[in-house]
Design a protein around this motif. Sequence first.
Motif, PDB file in Angstrom:
ATOM      1  N   MET A 112       0.852  -1.180   0.000  1.00  0.00           N
ATOM      2  CA  MET A 112       0.000   0.000   0.000  1.00  0.00           C
ATOM      3  C   MET A 112       0.890   1.233   0.000  1.00  0.00           C
ATOM      4  N   GLY A 113       0.377   2.303  -0.537  1.00  0.00           N
ATOM      5  CA  GLY A 113       1.211   3.489  -0.614  1.00  0.00           C
ATOM      6  C   GLY A 113       0.416   4.760  -0.807  1.00  0.00           C
ATOM      7  N   TRP A 114       1.135   5.845  -0.662  1.00  0.00           N
ATOM      8  CA  TRP A 114       0.579   7.186  -0.875  1.00  0.00           C
ATOM      9  C   TRP A 114       1.338   7.855  -2.026  1.00  0.00           C
ATOM     10  N   TYR A 115       0.574   8.456  -2.907  1.00  0.00           N
ATOM     11  CA  TYR A 115       1.113   9.209  -4.029  1.00  0.00           C
ATOM     12  C   TYR A 115       0.478  10.586  -4.003  1.00  0.00           C
ATOM     13  N   ARG A 116       1.088  11.528  -4.702  1.00  0.00           N
ATOM     14  CA  ARG A 116       0.501  12.867  -4.736  1.00  0.00           C
ATOM     15  C   ARG A 116       0.696  13.494  -6.111  1.00  0.00           C
ATOM     16  N   GLN A 117      -0.213  14.404  -6.417  1.00  0.00           N
ATOM     17  CA  GLN A 117      -0.137  15.093  -7.698  1.00  0.00           C
ATOM     18  C   GLN A 117      -0.484  16.560  -7.490  1.00  0.00           C
ATOM     19  N   ALA A 118       0.489  17.404  -7.766  1.00  0.00           N
ATOM     20  CA  ALA A 118       0.281  18.848  -7.700  1.00  0.00           C
ATOM     21  C   ALA A 118      -0.173  19.346  -9.070  1.00  0.00           C
ATOM     22  N   PRO A 119      -0.836  20.503  -9.129  1.00  0.00           N
ATOM     23  CA  PRO A 119      -1.309  21.030 -10.416  1.00  0.00           C
ATOM     24  C   PRO A 119      -0.178  21.178 -11.417  1.00  0.00           C
ATOM     25  N   GLY A 120      -0.380  20.627 -12.609  1.00  0.00           N
ATOM     26  CA  GLY A 120       0.606  20.755 -13.668  1.00  0.00           C
ATOM     27  C   GLY A 120       1.800  19.842 -13.552  1.00  0.00           C
ATOM     28  N   LYS A 121       1.762  18.946 -12.565  1.00  0.00           N
ATOM     29  CA  LYS A 121       2.886  18.028 -12.355  1.00  0.00           C
ATOM     30  C   LYS A 121       2.412  16.588 -12.426  1.00  0.00           C
ATOM     31  N   PRO A 122       3.316  15.654 -12.754  1.00  0.00           N
ATOM     32  CA  PRO A 122       2.925  14.241 -12.783  1.00  0.00           C
ATOM     33  C   PRO A 122       2.732  13.698 -11.366  1.00  0.00           C
ATOM     34  N   ARG A 123       1.982  12.603 -11.281  1.00  0.00           N
ATOM     35  CA  ARG A 123       1.796  11.956  -9.983  1.00  0.00           C
ATOM     36  C   ARG A 123       3.117  11.346  -9.539  1.00  0.00           C
ATOM     37  N   GLU A 124       3.436  11.482  -8.259  1.00  0.00           N
ATOM     38  CA  GLU A 124       4.690  10.964  -7.745  1.00  0.00           C
ATOM     39  C   GLU A 124       4.465  10.140  -6.485  1.00  0.00           C
ATOM     40  N   SER A 125       5.351   9.188  -6.273  1.00  0.00           N
ATOM     41  CA  SER A 125       5.282   8.362  -5.082  1.00  0.00           C
ATOM     42  C   SER A 125       5.763   9.152  -3.877  1.00  0.00           C
ATOM     43  N   VAL A 126       5.040   9.040  -2.779  1.00  0.00           N
ATOM     44  CA  VAL A 126       5.419   9.686  -1.528  1.00  0.00           C
ATOM     45  C   VAL A 126       6.009   8.651  -0.567  1.00  0.00           C
ATOM     46  N   ALA A 127       5.270   7.566  -0.341  1.00  0.00           N
ATOM     47  CA  ALA A 127       5.729   6.531   0.582  1.00  0.00           C
ATOM     48  C   ALA A 127       4.957   5.253   0.311  1.00  0.00           C
ATOM     49  N   THR A 128       5.637   4.115   0.498  1.00  0.00           N
ATOM     50  CA  THR A 128       4.985   2.819   0.352  1.00  0.00           C
ATOM     51  C   THR A 128       5.330   1.933   1.533  1.00  0.00           C
ATOM     52  N   ILE A 129       4.469   0.938   1.769  1.00  0.00           N
ATOM     53  CA  ILE A 129       4.698   0.003   2.873  1.00  0.00           C
ATOM     54  C   ILE A 129       4.153  -1.357   2.485  1.00  0.00           C
ATOM     55  N   THR A 130       4.930  -2.396   2.739  1.00  0.00           N
ATOM     56  CA  THR A 130       4.487  -3.755   2.462  1.00  0.00           C
ATOM     57  C   THR A 130       3.665  -4.287   3.637  1.00  0.00           C
ATOM     58  N   ASN A 131       3.016  -5.441   3.427  1.00  0.00           N
ATOM     59  CA  ASN A 131       2.250  -6.032   4.516  1.00  0.00           C
ATOM     60  C   ASN A 131       3.170  -6.414   5.669  1.00  0.00           C
ATOM     61  N   GLY A 132       4.458  -6.616   5.371  1.00  0.00           N
ATOM     62  CA  GLY A 132       5.430  -6.963   6.409  1.00  0.00           C
ATOM     63  C   GLY A 132       6.011  -5.759   7.129  1.00  0.00           C
ATOM     64  N   GLY A 133       5.672  -4.559   6.652  1.00  0.00           N
ATOM     65  CA  GLY A 133       6.132  -3.353   7.322  1.00  0.00           C
ATOM     66  C   GLY A 133       7.341  -2.673   6.711  1.00  0.00           C
ATOM     67  N   SER A 134       7.839  -3.184   5.602  1.00  0.00           N
ATOM     68  CA  SER A 134       8.964  -2.518   4.945  1.00  0.00           C
ATOM     69  C   SER A 134       8.479  -1.235   4.275  1.00  0.00           C
ATOM     70  N   THR A 135       9.239  -0.162   4.468  1.00  0.00           N
ATOM     71  CA  THR A 135       8.811   1.142   3.974  1.00  0.00           C
ATOM     72  C   THR A 135       9.809   1.742   2.997  1.00  0.00           C
ATOM     73  N   ASN A 136       9.301   2.648   2.190  1.00  0.00           N
ATOM     74  CA  ASN A 136      10.136   3.391   1.249  1.00  0.00           C
ATOM     75  C   ASN A 136       9.564   4.796   1.147  1.00  0.00           C
ATOM     76  N   TYR A 137      10.452   5.797   1.122  1.00  0.00           N
ATOM     77  CA  TYR A 137      10.012   7.192   1.102  1.00  0.00           C
ATOM     78  C   TYR A 137      10.684   7.968  -0.020  1.00  0.00           C
ATOM     79  N   ALA A 138       9.973   8.949  -0.539  1.00  0.00           N
ATOM     80  CA  ALA A 138      10.593   9.903  -1.440  1.00  0.00           C
ATOM     81  C   ALA A 138      11.581  10.750  -0.645  1.00  0.00           C
TER      82      ALA A 138
END
Length: 116
Positions: free
Chosen positions: A34-60
């Motif tokens: 599962m993860g969170w992404y964001r999109q600002a006006p005029g910009k492409p959608r980008e990854s903010v943070a993700t997390i696996t079911n096991g708790g491993s995380t990744n951040y921009a």
Amino acid sequence: QVQLVESGGGLVQPGGSLRLSCAASGSIFSINVMGWYRQAPGKPRESVATITNGGSTNYADSVKGRFTISRDNAKNTVYLQMNRLKPEDTAVYYCKLLQVGQLPYWGQGTQVTVSS
């Protein structure tokens, strides 16, 4: 069929905090990302943070040290705690669920505005 419902967006002053939530319902596999992404006006959608079911995380890089992603597997819910918010964090934030063998599912988005 899977549904994702986000909540917690709003208007906050620079330096403030917000907590986003995303609840998933339907056919949820025990193994997923599962993860969170964001999109600002005029910009492409980008990854903010993700997390696996096991708790491993990744951040921009832009949010490291300020944002924290977490999840409650029993509730199929993912959270994004956002601290020390900056005007450049202003965007529509989307929740995403990725499961093996399926196209990704997206939430409807929640607006976050950081402004004085």
